[in-house]
Design a protein around this motif. Structure first.
Motif, PDB file in Angstrom:
ATOM      1  N   UNK A  63      12.330 -17.360 -37.054  1.00 41.81           N
ATOM      2  CA  UNK A  63      11.036 -16.788 -37.329  1.00 41.81           C
ATOM      3  C   UNK A  63      10.432 -18.209 -37.670  1.00 41.81           C
ATOM      4  N   UNK A  64      11.187 -18.458 -38.706  1.00 41.53           N
ATOM      5  CA  UNK A  64      10.547 -19.945 -39.627  1.00 41.53           C
ATOM      6  C   UNK A  64      10.077 -20.643 -38.555  1.00 41.53           C
ATOM      7  N   UNK A  65      11.186 -21.178 -37.427  1.00 40.41           N
ATOM      8  CA  UNK A  65      11.062 -21.994 -36.703  1.00 40.41           C
ATOM      9  C   UNK A  65      10.249 -21.800 -35.824  1.00 40.41           C
ATOM     10  N   UNK A  66       9.877 -20.193 -35.522  1.00 41.15           N
ATOM     11  CA  UNK A  66       8.625 -20.419 -34.350  1.00 41.15           C
ATOM     12  C   UNK A  66       7.333 -20.863 -34.864  1.00 41.15           C
ATOM     13  N   UNK A 111       1.645 -29.036 -29.774  1.00 39.61           N
ATOM     14  CA  UNK A 111       2.032 -29.574 -28.489  1.00 39.61           C
ATOM     15  C   UNK A 111       3.201 -28.766 -29.184  1.00 39.61           C
ATOM     16  N   UNK A 112       4.238 -29.175 -27.771  1.00 37.01           N
ATOM     17  CA  UNK A 112       5.087 -28.224 -27.510  1.00 37.01           C
ATOM     18  C   UNK A 112       6.905 -28.286 -28.532  1.00 37.01           C
ATOM     19  N   UNK A 113       6.965 -27.749 -29.034  1.00 34.89           N
ATOM     20  CA  UNK A 113       8.125 -27.647 -30.065  1.00 34.89           C
ATOM     21  C   UNK A 113       8.404 -26.813 -30.506  1.00 34.89           C
ATOM     22  N   UNK A 114       9.957 -26.656 -31.417  1.00 33.94           N
ATOM     23  CA  UNK A 114      10.096 -25.665 -31.452  1.00 33.94           C
ATOM     24  C   UNK A 114      11.398 -24.686 -31.162  1.00 33.94           C
ATOM     25  N   UNK A 115      12.638 -24.392 -31.083  1.00 34.21           N
ATOM     26  CA  UNK A 115      13.494 -23.834 -30.421  1.00 34.21           C
ATOM     27  C   UNK A 115      13.370 -22.293 -29.945  1.00 34.21           C
ATOM     28  N   UNK A 145      13.042 -33.131 -21.233  1.00 27.38           N
ATOM     29  CA  UNK A 145      12.557 -34.691 -20.643  1.00 27.38           C
ATOM     30  C   UNK A 145      10.897 -34.701 -21.278  1.00 27.38           C
ATOM     31  N   UNK A 146      10.231 -32.981 -20.528  1.00 26.47           N
ATOM     32  CA  UNK A 146       8.707 -33.228 -20.988  1.00 26.47           C
ATOM     33  C   UNK A 146       8.685 -32.582 -21.993  1.00 26.47           C
ATOM     34  N   UNK A 147       9.339 -31.816 -23.036  1.00 26.34           N
ATOM     35  CA  UNK A 147       9.195 -31.402 -24.136  1.00 26.34           C
ATOM     36  C   UNK A 147       9.785 -31.533 -25.109  1.00 26.34           C
ATOM     37  N   UNK A 166       6.032 -20.288 -27.770  1.00 26.63           N
ATOM     38  CA  UNK A 166       5.619 -21.317 -27.227  1.00 26.63           C
ATOM     39  C   UNK A 166       6.660 -22.587 -26.544  1.00 26.63           C
ATOM     40  N   UNK A 167       7.900 -23.176 -27.690  1.00 25.41           N
ATOM     41  CA  UNK A 167       8.880 -23.078 -26.291  1.00 25.41           C
ATOM     42  C   UNK A 167       9.208 -22.733 -25.812  1.00 25.41           C
TER      43      UNK A 167
END
Length: 306
Positions: A78-81, A88-92, A115-117, A283-284
């Motif tokens: 939850x914290x990572x989200x 930008x698209x990031x996360x786990x 590669x893209x993100x 988002x990831x």
């Protein structure tokens, strides 16, 4: 019960001593001991057997260990989200699945997504259908990759256009290794190792071999069950029996003591990517799912699909 105290409990379970746990947590030993005593009092159960040098978990402590790990995983997810929210698209992304060569298709999409993100990170959990579905239901996985047959009616998802062929891993000096394919009659009376497909959770999966063997399925001489193939291959190599397994999970060379022989008639298992109904993705995870659909043009599973 405070999340901070659960972290303290996990540290003691991991380190095996209160002193080492206190050092890892950067708190004093008396403070940690007091927090553990208050936790035991709150739960009304002894969580540790305290020895002169080490502590061991009681049965109640082992139960809390499993629950505390699940809670901490969910909090971390939850914290990572929330940390990943932004332009930008990031996360786990958390993915669970069984051992199958078809996972290469999923992993290729993961590599393309990275590669893209490049800010996206992946956490892979390996386990059988029951293990993966338990984690999906608890929210610690975003996606499950399930080998058929398995009941996916309570999930959303789609099937992958890939198959998995079943057969037997056996020693090269086994007389059955002289055959190109193996029939049900070849395996009757032979000691076999069988994959734990949904063992203990009937809804998770049906035994893929039952229909193949037919009425004589119960005559199989099952000497062991296994979860993942690596240890099963070691048992086969040691002469414990031959393992019913998917093709391509064990590497065979000319010098290998083991070989693989497919079933005749052929037995294939499909693959499904699933997630909880109504799942709200990060988002990831949402981006990864989009790439999966693009890669496979995924046919959405009809309700109650097998």
């Amino acid at each position: 019960m405070e999340f901070r105290v659960l972290r303290y409990f996990l540290a003691v379970a991991r380190e095996g001593t209160i002193l080492r746990a206190a050092e890892a947590l950067h708190i004093t030993q008396p403070t940690l001991s007091r927090q553990l005593q208050e936790l035991e009092a709150e739960l009304g159960q002894a969580l540790f057997v305290r020895g002169r040098r080490q502590v061991e978990l009681t049965p109640e402590g082992l139960l809390l260990l499993k629950r505390a790990e699940e809670i901490c995983d969910l909090v971390g997810k939850t914290e990572a989200e929330f940390n990943a929210m932004g332009a930008s698209v990031g996360g786990k992304v958390y993915i669970g699945g069984g051992e199958t060569p078809a996972m290469r298709s999923i992993i290729r999409v993961m590599a393309e997504a990275r590669r893209r993100y490049p800010a996206v990170r992946y956490h892979m959990f390996s386990g059988n259908a029951a293990d993966v579905m338990e984690r999906l239901d608890k929210g610690t996985l975003d996606f499950g990759v399930l080998i058929q047959p398995v009941d996916v009616s309570r999930y959303d998802g789609f099937s992958l256009p890939v198959g998995n062929r079943w057969g037997v891993v056996l020693r090269r000096d086994n007389p059955l290794a002289k055959k190109v394919t193996l029939t049900p009659e070849d395996l009757l009376g032979v000691p076999v190792l069988v994959s734990r497909v949904g063992e203990g959770q009937p809804a998770a999966g049906r035994n893929p071999f039952e229909a193949w063997f037919g009425e004589r399925f119960n005559e199989l001489n099952v000497v062991a069950t296994y979860n993942l193939i690596y240890n099963a291959a070691l048992m086969v190599e040691a002469g414990l029996g031959c393992a019913l397994a998917l093709e391509g999970l064990v590497e065979f060379s000319e010098n290998s003591a083991l070989c693989f022989r497919p079933f005749l008639p052929n037995l294939d298992s499909g693959l499904n990517v699933v997630w909880k109904k109504g799942q709200r993705f990060s988002r990831a995870a949402e981006t990864f799912l989009k790439l999966l659909r693009e890669a496979f043009s995924g046919d959405v599973l009809p309700p109650g699909a097998p």
